[in-house]
Design an enzyme around this catalytic site. Structure first.
Site, PDB file in Angstrom:
ATOM      1  CE  LYS A 112       2.275 -46.682 -96.366  1.00 36.89           C
ATOM      2  NZ  LYS A 112       2.754 -45.973 -97.592  1.00 36.89           N
ATOM      3  CB  SER A 193       1.011 -42.609 -97.364  1.00 35.66           C
ATOM      4  OG  SER A 193       1.682 -43.622 -98.104  1.00 35.66           O
ATOM      5  CB  THR A 214       1.884 -43.973-105.234  1.00 37.35           C
ATOM      6  OG1 THR A 214       1.390 -45.152-104.592  1.00 37.35           O
ATOM      7  CG2 THR A 214       1.272 -43.858-106.621  1.00 37.35           C
ATOM      8  N   GLY A 216       6.254 -40.052-103.491  1.00 36.86           N
ATOM      9  CA  GLY A 216       6.730 -39.332-102.321  1.00 36.86           C
ATOM     10  C   GLY A 216       6.535 -40.011-100.989  1.00 36.86           C
ATOM     11  CB  SER A 217       4.247 -42.632 -99.829  1.00 33.83           C
ATOM     12  OG  SER A 217       3.106 -41.865-100.105  1.00 33.83           O
TER      13      SER A 217
END
Length: 550
Positions: A112, A193, A214, A216-217
């Site tokens: 990422k 994200s 943080t 759900g990402s």
């Protein structure tokens, strides 16, 4: 005639993918010795490398070809590592002389675009404010990947600032990388994200990818892209030189097509790190780490007590009916595999959790000082970004950041706080979270009912574990049927619900319980095989057979 290998390499060297033009291949029929890359697993690829069917250079070439085929449509990869071919050749040479670094030796991995690498690639969280900035060393998780023999193939797009900028943006959009789309329906919301990591892994653009979470990402883009995602215990993986939101909730974890591949990637990146003091809490820091790969056993569900917190799984509505129907069927699969399903293991403070703003306070209080601490480590800082106020001012005044169409409401909230993460107000909110997710939530249920884990639809899995830093793993569960009504996202530029979009099931446990969760998830995955039944509408066509021999 210039070979396709050279053409592709020349196109991408030292360049973001927005400027790449794809060099056409003539697709050859794949042979059995070449695994299909849409679903190829790490062990299959390693076996091919060991037999000499193909090389790591071939893998790099094939994956980059696949990226370039679909990147102009899905926008999931921001930059290719211009050193990828050189690194692959070095790892091929090591393999030839009998030197192997580990099970990821010579396998390409995407990471990422908030995980720093001390090379030619940028690390920007999707913002033009950090283009050209340099770090003193690799992020620890990136360094661990290299040590394990993985090839860092490139950087994936993300929801800008890890979805911590705007109240009106869209998942998968960043100023640097544009709008990422999912591959299961035209205009699909990829979730965030870790959007680009999710899309990339799902359609076979690397062996697997790293995301960050943080709240759900990892879990959300994994489930909506038909993947296994592991959100680890806070402190199991280092966050050093990862652009932060909150030191109290940020984690780094794998996003892969299978549980075992996710386990291989997790195994490579865990462990203590002097640059991240949260890793000092690892209970096995001075002994042997758990073997997450060995935990992948078909009988791992036998005798496991799996709780169903009915008050925390959400309501079955017309739009969510396919998810909840699949979830109920999954409980039968778990029972048949020898698990003991314990119903109504409810979270006693869940109503309080739903009404709490404590998580917002913790994230807002951490963000300013944590971001400033990251920026202070930059060895090159072309835009002189030193704190959140600098980043906000840049965002407001640089046209490509699309302000005010995409606002800075989240930045503004953090800047408006009259305290930081060292003040009593922050500590009170943090402690309240520990109650809501602890004795009043997940940890209370695990203890009261003597559970190995709880199981919930992935759409509701992240929050209660995020606020206490506990682990969760999501596994493919199904997809929306063909008669599903298309529902747009709040901004109106993506399709959030549509035919064929996947969804997942999650297993959540106590801190440091990843070994148990991996076993449970693997045993479920092996009995259901959902990933093989849910196919993307966009698929790259380049395979290993097309590049071997160039």
């Amino acid at each position: 005639m210039v070979s396709a290998w050279l053409l592709v390499r020349a196109c991408v060297a030292f360049a973001p993918l927005t400027s790449v033009v794809f060099a056409q291949y003539t697709t050859a029929p794949a042979e059995s010795k070449f695994p299909k890359l849409l679903d190829a697993m790490a062990e299959e690829l390693t076996a091919g490398l060991e037999r000499g069917d193909f090389t790591s250079v071939d893998l790099v070439q094939a994956y980059i070809g696949r990226i370039m085929q679909v990147n102009s449509t899905l926008h999931m990869v921001v930059e290719i590592n211009p050193d990828a071919w050189t690194i692959a050749k070095e790892l091929d040479d090591e393999r030839a002389n009998g030197t192997l670094r580990g099970p990821l030796h010579g396998l390409p991995i995407l990471i990422k675009n908030n995980i720093a690498t001390a090379d030619e690639m940028n690390n920007t969280a999707g913002s033009w404010s950090l283009i050209g900035a340099k770090v003193p060393r690799d992020a620890t998780v990136a360094a661990k990947l290299r040590k394990a023999g993985a090839i860092i193939l490139g950087k994936t797009n993300l929801s800008q600032w890890a979805n911590y900028r705007s109240s009106n943006s869209s998942n998968g959009w960043s100023a640097q990388g544009g709008q990422t789309y999912g591959a299961y329906y035209p205009g699909q919301d990829p979730s965030g994200s870790s959007s680009g990591s999710g899309v990339s892994s799902s359609i076979g653009l690397a062996v697997a990818s790293l995301g960050t979470e943080t709240d759900g990402s990892i879990l959300s883009p994994s489930q909506l892209n038909n993947l296994v995602g592991i959100k680890p215990t806070l402190g199991l993986t280092s966050r050093a030189l990862v652009i932060p939101i909150s030191e109290h909730q940020d984690t780094v974890g794998p996003m892969a097509r299978t549980v075992k591949d996710a386990a291989y990637l997790l195994q490579a990146i865990v462990g203590p790190d002097t640059y991240d003091n949260y890793t000092s809490a690892i209970p096995w820091a001075n002994s042997t780490a758990p073997d997450y790969v060995a935990a992948c056993q078909f009988d791992a569900l036998l005798g496991k007590r799996i709780g169903v917190p009915r008050n925390a799984i959400g309501a079955r509505t017309r739009n969510t009916a396919p998810i909840y129907d699949a979830f109920e069927a999954a409980l039968t699969v778990l029972r048949n595999a020898g698990a003991i399903i314990v119903e109504n293991t409810n979270y006693t403070a869940y109503a309080e959790y739903l009404n709490s703003t404590a998580e917002d306070t913790v994230l807002s209080g951490d963000f300013g000082p944590n971001l400033a601490a990251y920026l202070a480590q930059l060895t090159v800082n072309p835009q002189n970004m030193h704190n959140l106020a600098d980043v906000t001012n840049f965002t407001h005044n640089f046209p490509a950041e699309e302000y005010p169409s995409r606002d800075t409401a989240v930045f503004d909230e953090s800047l408006a706080l009259n305290f930081t993460n060292t003040d009593s107000q922050f500590w009170q909110a943090y402690q309240y979270n520990q109650y809501l997710g602890g004795s009043g939530g997940l940890l209370g249920a695990l203890s009261t009912y003597n559970l190995s884990a709880v199981v919930v639809p992935s759409r509701v899995a992240s929050g209660i574990s995020a606020i206490i830093g506990a682990p969760v793993i999501t596994v493919p569960l199904g997809a929306y049927p063909s008669n599903t009504t298309v529902v747009p996202n709040a901004r109106g530029n993506l399709n959030a619900t549509a035919p064929g979009i996947p969804f997942g099931i999650s297993f959540a446990g106590a801190h440091w319980s990843e070994e148990t969760l991996v076993g449970i998830a693997y045993a479920f995955e092996q009995r259901t095989g959902v990933r093989q039944k849910v196919k993307p509408y966009v698929q790259p066509t380049i395979e290993l057979a097309d590049v071997v021999g160039y």
